[in-house]
Write an enzyme that holds these catalytic residues in place. Structure first.
Site, short mmCIF file in Angstrom:
data_model
loop_
_atom_site.label_atom_id
_atom_site.label_comp_id
_atom_site.label_asym_id
_atom_site.label_seq_id
_atom_site.Cartn_x
_atom_site.Cartn_y
_atom_site.Cartn_z
N ARG A 55 0.85 -1.20 0.00
CA ARG A 55 0.00 0.00 0.00
C ARG A 55 0.89 1.25 0.00
NH1 ARG A 55 1.55 2.22 3.93
NH2 ARG A 55 0.27 4.04 3.56
N GLY A 56 0.21 2.41 -0.19
CA GLY A 56 0.96 3.65 -0.35
C GLY A 56 1.14 3.84 -1.85
N ARG A 98 -7.50 -1.07 -7.09
CA ARG A 98 -7.72 0.12 -6.27
C ARG A 98 -7.83 1.33 -7.20
NH1 ARG A 98 -4.39 1.11 -0.92
NH2 ARG A 98 -6.38 2.02 -0.32
N GLN A 205 -2.99 3.14 9.75
CA GLN A 205 -1.65 3.20 9.14
C GLN A 205 -0.70 4.06 9.97
OE1 GLN A 205 -4.52 3.52 7.47
NE2 GLN A 205 -4.40 2.71 5.40
N ASP A 246 -2.26 10.63 -2.87
CA ASP A 246 -2.54 9.50 -3.75
C ASP A 246 -2.83 9.95 -5.18
OD1 ASP A 246 -3.22 8.44 -0.91
OD2 ASP A 246 -2.91 6.70 -2.21
N ASN A 256 -5.91 12.10 -0.44
CA ASN A 256 -5.02 11.35 0.47
C ASN A 256 -5.92 10.63 1.46
OD1 ASN A 256 -2.29 10.67 1.28
ND2 ASN A 256 -2.68 11.86 3.14
N LYS A 257 -5.32 9.87 2.34
CA LYS A 257 -6.07 9.06 3.29
C LYS A 257 -7.17 9.85 3.98
CE LYS A 257 -5.80 5.62 3.83
NZ LYS A 257 -6.74 4.72 3.12
O1 MRU Z 1 -4.96 3.20 1.71
P1 MRU Z 1 -3.49 3.44 1.75
O2 MRU Z 1 -2.87 2.98 3.02
O3 MRU Z 1 -2.78 2.91 0.51
O4 MRU Z 1 -3.40 5.02 1.70
C1 MRU Z 1 -2.16 5.61 1.68
C2 MRU Z 1 -2.16 7.08 1.78
O5 MRU Z 1 -3.17 7.73 1.79
C3 MRU Z 1 -0.81 7.70 1.75
O6 MRU Z 1 -0.78 8.87 2.48
C4 MRU Z 1 -0.47 8.00 0.28
O7 MRU Z 1 -0.54 6.83 -0.49
C5 MRU Z 1 0.81 8.61 0.12
S1 MRU Z 1 2.06 7.37 0.27
C6 MRU Z 1 3.51 8.08 0.03
#
Ligand code: MRU
Length: 358
Positions: A55-56, A98, A205, A246, A256-257
């Site tokens: 993830r990320g 995703r 996370q 993202d 973003n998250k």
């Molecule tokens: O759902 P995730 O854990 O993949 O979400 C990740 C995020 O929102 C991160 O902040 C984003 O991917 C930036 S990672 C450098």
């Protein structure tokens, strides 16, 4: 920076030692277990991305690049048209895992474009080129994270308090990370910060990954629940907010998250600079505004059932579980990219750095 073989291997996603599979650190198991997984089939790649074993945004992009190269190497045909069609099908399948992080479709498209660019090549030649391209995506991410970390470091002073949300460190990217990059690079250069890590409900996370990797690196970190961020800001303990991204739209809005936008709103209220840090692979100039970013909806069980010994709500209770939100560009102080720090007007200045870096 010069990228060494050890740099590739130390990343949470890398090519497996046999060269015909991808090895990932299973992020679902952290911080309690360090478990590696080897992925070889399209279904395994899809599941690993969908379930957040990897993830990320940048790490997903790196994984998708290698996945395409590994799947290409398994094609048993000399017919380049059939090869391309089969790769397109695999790419579509991977992208469907995703929707929000643009790095996934960006990496798949880059691998497919390579096939189009080399129509004169045999399948065997294409397979070799695709493996080299996947490694290039990985190398560029390491280089971009270093540049982002260096630019980000110029925005803060030794001893500053930094608040972050979710996880945008080495686990989510490669080597230094994006939002956490300045902190890791600062540590290397003897500059200390104090980090507040939002736990980041519902998948935690911030607790499971950010506080883990900062603590392991000897960086001063305090874990807080998401609803404590306002108090910590009010107390004067935060001098800057660093978050990942993202997908950045052409006007500077970014996904973003979930919960990132409320951090931005609070930061504005308390007069704290708010930055998102990300590589050019996360900037989507084909997406005009945040309203055009697809937002992933995830299983409500993640809210009700996942982290407690017993469910925390009745099974029949409705839940809304969007994995991301969009922060309006007007709340952003600047966007830190590998090509420099982008200030408003974002639309114009993002276009410039995308052109300069191409
Ligand atoms: O759902 P995730 O854990 O993949 O979400 C990740 C995020 O929102 C991160 O902040 C984003 O991917 C930036 S990672 C450098």
């Amino acid at each position: 920076m010069i990228v060494t073989e050890a740099d590739y291997q130390s990343c949470s996603v890398h090519l497996y030692q046999t060269g015909d599979a991808v090895e990932i650190l299973d992020q679902r198991q952290l911080p309690n277990r360090t478990t590696m997984m080897v992925l070889k089939t399209a279904q395994e790649f899809y599941d690993a991305i969908k379930t957040l074993a990897v993830r990320g945004a940048p790490a997903i992009g790196i994984c998708a690049g290698y996945a395409m190269a590994v799947l290409a190497s398994q094609k048993d045909t000399a017919d380049t048209k059939a090869f391309r069609q089969s790769m397109e099908k695999d790419g579509e399948y991977l992208i469907s895992s995703r929707p929000t992080a643009v790095n996934l479709s960006w990496a798949v498209k880059r691998m497919l474009d390579l096939i189009s660019l080399h129509q004169e090549c045999t399948v065997a030649e294409l397979q070799k080129l695709m493996m080299e391209e996947a490694k290039a995506i990985h190398r560029e991410d390491i280089e971009m994270c270093y540049a982002i970390a260096d630019y980000g470091l110029s925005l803060v002073k030794p001893g500053d308090g930094i608040l972050t949300h979710c996880n945008a460190g080495p686990l989510a990217t490669s080597k230094y990370g994006t939002a956490l990059g300045p902190l890791f690079l600062g540590k290397e250069r003897g500059i200390d910060f104090h980090v507040f890590s939002d736990e980041t409900r519902p998948l935690l996370q911030g607790a499971r990954l950010t506080s883990y990797e900062l603590q392991k690196a000897g960086i001063d970190v305090t874990l807080i629940c998401d609803n404590m961020a306002s108090l910590v800001m009010k107390n004067g303990w935060v001098q800057a907010c660093f978050v990942g991204c993202d997908r950045i739209a052409a006007n500077g809005d970014f996904a973003n998250k979930i919960g990132t936008s409320q951090v931005a709103i609070m930061a504005r209220y308390y007069g704290i600079p708010f930055y998102t840090l990300g590589p050019r692979s996360t900037i989507d100039m084909n997406c005009p505004t945040g309203a055009d970013i697809p937002i992933e909806l995830r299983n409500p069980e993640e809210i009700k059932n996942m982290w407690y010994q017993e469910p925390i709500a009745l099974p029949e209770v409705k839940c809304y579980n969007p994995a991301f939100d969009v922060t309006d560009h007007t709340l952003l102080t600047a966007i830190v990219t590998d090509q420099g720090i982008v200030y408003p007007p974002f639309e114009e200045n993002l276009r410039k750095i995308m052109k300069a870096g191409s």
